[in-house]
Design a protein around this motif. Structure first.
Motif, PDB file in Angstrom:
ATOM      1  N   UNK A   1      43.152  10.394  53.142  1.00  0.00           N
ATOM      2  CA  UNK A   1      44.022  11.344  53.456  1.00  0.00           C
ATOM      3  C   UNK A   1      44.364  12.174  52.180  1.00  0.00           C
ATOM      4  N   UNK A   2      44.380  11.667  50.776  1.00  0.00           N
ATOM      5  CA  UNK A   2      44.655  12.351  49.690  1.00  0.00           C
ATOM      6  C   UNK A   2      43.744  13.475  49.592  1.00  0.00           C
ATOM      7  N   UNK A   3      42.308  13.345  49.555  1.00  0.00           N
ATOM      8  CA  UNK A   3      41.691  14.696  49.414  1.00  0.00           C
ATOM      9  C   UNK A   3      41.958  15.837  50.280  1.00  0.00           C
ATOM     10  N   UNK A   4      42.404  15.624  51.553  1.00  0.00           N
ATOM     11  CA  UNK A   4      42.747  16.744  52.447  1.00  0.00           C
ATOM     12  C   UNK A   4      44.083  17.143  51.856  1.00  0.00           C
ATOM     13  N   UNK A   5      45.139  16.270  51.387  1.00  0.00           N
ATOM     14  CA  UNK A   5      46.262  16.792  50.834  1.00  0.00           C
ATOM     15  C   UNK A   5      46.030  17.904  49.760  1.00  0.00           C
ATOM     16  N   UNK A   6      45.166  17.473  48.910  1.00  0.00           N
ATOM     17  CA  UNK A   6      45.045  18.139  47.658  1.00  0.00           C
ATOM     18  C   UNK A   6      43.835  19.514  47.744  1.00  0.00           C
ATOM     19  N   UNK A   7      43.164  19.295  48.655  1.00  0.00           N
ATOM     20  CA  UNK A   7      42.103  20.548  49.060  1.00  0.00           C
ATOM     21  C   UNK A   7      42.127  21.341  50.438  1.00  0.00           C
ATOM     22  N   UNK A   8      42.827  22.506  50.271  1.00  0.00           N
ATOM     23  CA  UNK A   8      42.680  23.229  51.482  1.00  0.00           C
ATOM     24  C   UNK A   8      41.334  23.500  51.977  1.00  0.00           C
ATOM     25  N   UNK A   9      40.188  23.491  51.177  1.00  0.00           N
ATOM     26  CA  UNK A   9      38.912  23.654  51.545  1.00  0.00           C
ATOM     27  C   UNK A   9      38.614  22.615  52.546  1.00  0.00           C
ATOM     28  N   UNK A  10      38.762  21.121  52.138  1.00  0.00           N
ATOM     29  CA  UNK A  10      38.576  19.996  52.816  1.00  0.00           C
ATOM     30  C   UNK A  10      39.271  20.158  54.178  1.00  0.00           C
ATOM     31  N   UNK A  11      40.479  20.684  54.331  1.00  0.00           N
ATOM     32  CA  UNK A  11      41.010  20.836  55.459  1.00  0.00           C
ATOM     33  C   UNK A  11      40.659  21.822  56.645  1.00  0.00           C
TER      34      UNK A  11
END
Length: 533
Positions: A322-332
């Motif tokens: 979940x942290x990469x999603x919180x830190x990266x809009x591109x991943x979201x």
């Protein structure tokens, strides 16, 4: 090891693995249980797991067959979670388990505790893929688990070497550890990159299937051996070569592919069966060497380390999800929002296996430097490794299938996969039909109408076969049209085969002609079988 005990191991493990196919219990669990029981039977030889055999002779072919069956494109698409698990999690588990063991066991030095952490850190490639195949995990989860298990051994072995150097008195700094890891990783990948193209060229230019498959059996050992000789990661070298060769396997002729698939299925079956049986058979060896760590204390240490191993994986998996999603809009934007269920399954699917035991058995008996003497806690590390491997295989392996059913994870969409297959076949058939018409227009390719029609019929059959799997079923038998066609085709082939055998028995044809005729029927039946799978 004498020849007879080796034959007994292979034959017994293969028999248990074969019997497991008739039960709902995964084969690895039955094999481990059979090994545990067999270790107490009087007269059963004492099987000592030799790391000099397991790491260079057993690990490369198992890694090779797992990597060559994996999808390079799928792994590339899941590179972030695979890297976070195979590198980040293994290092995290090494530190957490090592620190916990250091606090838990009186008198155990921190370097020796970190050796234990590195030993039990990597989930097992064989266990992960075996369970994933059996329970039908969603494709993304299966890809992540397979990708993790292909690379994490390299991380664990490197971490083990660094911790071991500190434990035996050779000294190891953080800078040295990072350098050792980079050398192993970059070197292993480099060896794989250097080997993959010439090995593929050699495979495609050898003209006989037997030679090509002999080369195929040698490839994992060559890649592993050269990388280890260069002080690089043999694991990564094997994985890089296998992914490349598997990705370009379509360039090898059909006879090689048919033979290679059968050969590697047999090799993987024998090695996987023997490996899990060996795990169970180590019980007596481990208990004999336990030394002063016995009774309640040893049991408490085993339960505590097992719990730390299990919990540490969850502590890593959820933030890594979940942290990469919180830190990266591109991943979201690019990826769907995950639920808590998929990380839970990934966290629970961390079974350990034979690689952990093999590394543990390679721990030296003594240390160097000023404090020369026995390696501190070596027997306890072996025992805790064994109990962790058995605990994860039994507890997590047995509960994973019902857990997946309880969480109601969406499995593979068989309808969508069949539709995609049918569309792909339709496009290929259209191109093949155009090519056939061009060829038949050339007078050099003139064929009598019945033979030309037969080529078109075969093409039409392939085009319609997949679509028919989506159609209605026979109300009497429950079969699709395609299933009925295959069954009747096999009945016809069986009738032909019986005639050929009768003619051979009556001396109307000889055995050589019989083998030629049966080979032709076998290829037709194999084609029908592959359409069904």
């Amino acid at each position: 090891m004498d020849v007879l005990p080796l034959l007994l191991l292979v034959a017994g493990s293969a028999a248990v693995a074969g019997a497991a196919r008739r039960t709902p219990v995964p084969a690895p669990l039955l094999l481990v249980a059979a090994g545990l029981i067999a270790s107490y039977i009087p007269g059963v030889p004492e099987y000592t797991l030799d790391p000099e055999v397991v790491l260079p002779l057993v690990l490369p072919p198992l890694l090779y067959t797992a990597a060559s069956d994996s999808s390079y494109l799928d792994l590339r698409a899941q590179l972030r979670p695979v890297a976070l698990l195979s590198i980040g999690y293994v290092l995290f588990a090494t530190l957490v388990v090592g620190w916990a063991a250091y606090l838990l066991v009186p008198g155990l030095p921190l370097p020796a505790a970190l050796v234990l952490g590195a030993v039990v850190a990597p989930p097992d490639a064989v266990a992960a893929t075996a369970v994933a195949r059996r329970v039908g995990l969603p494709s993304r989860i299966t890809t992540i688990l397979q990708g993790e298990s292909l690379v994490n051994d390299a991380t664990a072995i490197t971490a083990y070497k660094v911790a071991l150097a500190a434990a035996v008195g050779e000294g190891a700094t953080w800078a040295h550890g990072v350098g050792e890891f980079l050398l192993a990783a970059v070197g292993g990948v480099a060896v794989g990159l250097l080997l993959m193209v010439p090995l593929h060229w050699l495979r495609t230019h050898l003209k006989e299937a037997l030679l090509q498959n002999t080369l195929s059996l040698l490839i994992p050992f060559v890649a592993y051996g050269l990388a280890e000789w260069a002080h690089a990661s043999g694991v990564l070298a094997v994985v890089v070569v296998a992914l490349y060769l598997g990705h370009r396997n379509y360039e090898v002729d059909f006879a090689t592919r048919l033979q290679e698939e059968a050969v590697w299925k047999m090799v993987a079956f024998v090695l996987e069966s023997a490996v899990f049986a060996l795990i169970g058979l180590q019980l007596q060896v481990v208990l004999k060497g336990l030394g002063e760590y016995r009774g309640v204390d040893a049991a408490w240490y085993a339960v505590a380390v097992f719990l730390v191993v299990v919990l540490a994986r969850f502590v890593w998996v959820y933030p890594a999800t979940f942290l990469p999603r919180l830190l990266s809009a591109r991943i979201r934007e690019r990826e769907e929002n995950p639920t808590w269920k998929a990380p839970f399954i990934i966290g629970w699917a961390g079974m350990r296996g034979v690689v952990s035991l093999a590394i543990a058995f390679s721990i030296p008996l003594t240390v160097h430097g000023q404090g020369k003497g026995p390696f501190p806690g070596r027997n306890l590390i072996l025992f805790l490794t064994f109990t962790t491997v058995i605990g994860t295989l039994v507890v997590q392996g047995l509960t994973l299938p019902p857990l997946i059913r309880l969480l109601r994870l969406p499995g593979r969409d068989a309808q969508a996969e069949t539709l995609a297959e049918a569309n792909a076949q339709a496009q290929a058939s259209r191109v093949a039909e155009l090519r056939l018409n061009d060829l038949l227009d050339d007078e050099r390719n003139a064929l009598p109408p019945p033979l030309a029609d037969r080529l078109r019929d075969v093409l039409e059959r392939r085009r319609n076969a997949v679509w028919e799997r989506l159609g209605a079923v026979n109300p009497v038998t429950g079969e699709s049209v395609d299933d009925t066609y295959r069954r009747l085709s096999r009945e016809m082939i069986a009738a032909e085969r019986s005639v050929f055998v009768r003619l051979r028995n009556g001396r109307y044809i000889d055995d050589e002609m019989l083998r030629t005729l049966l080979r032709r029927l076998d290829l037709e039946e194999a084609a029908a079988f592959r359409e069904a799978t």
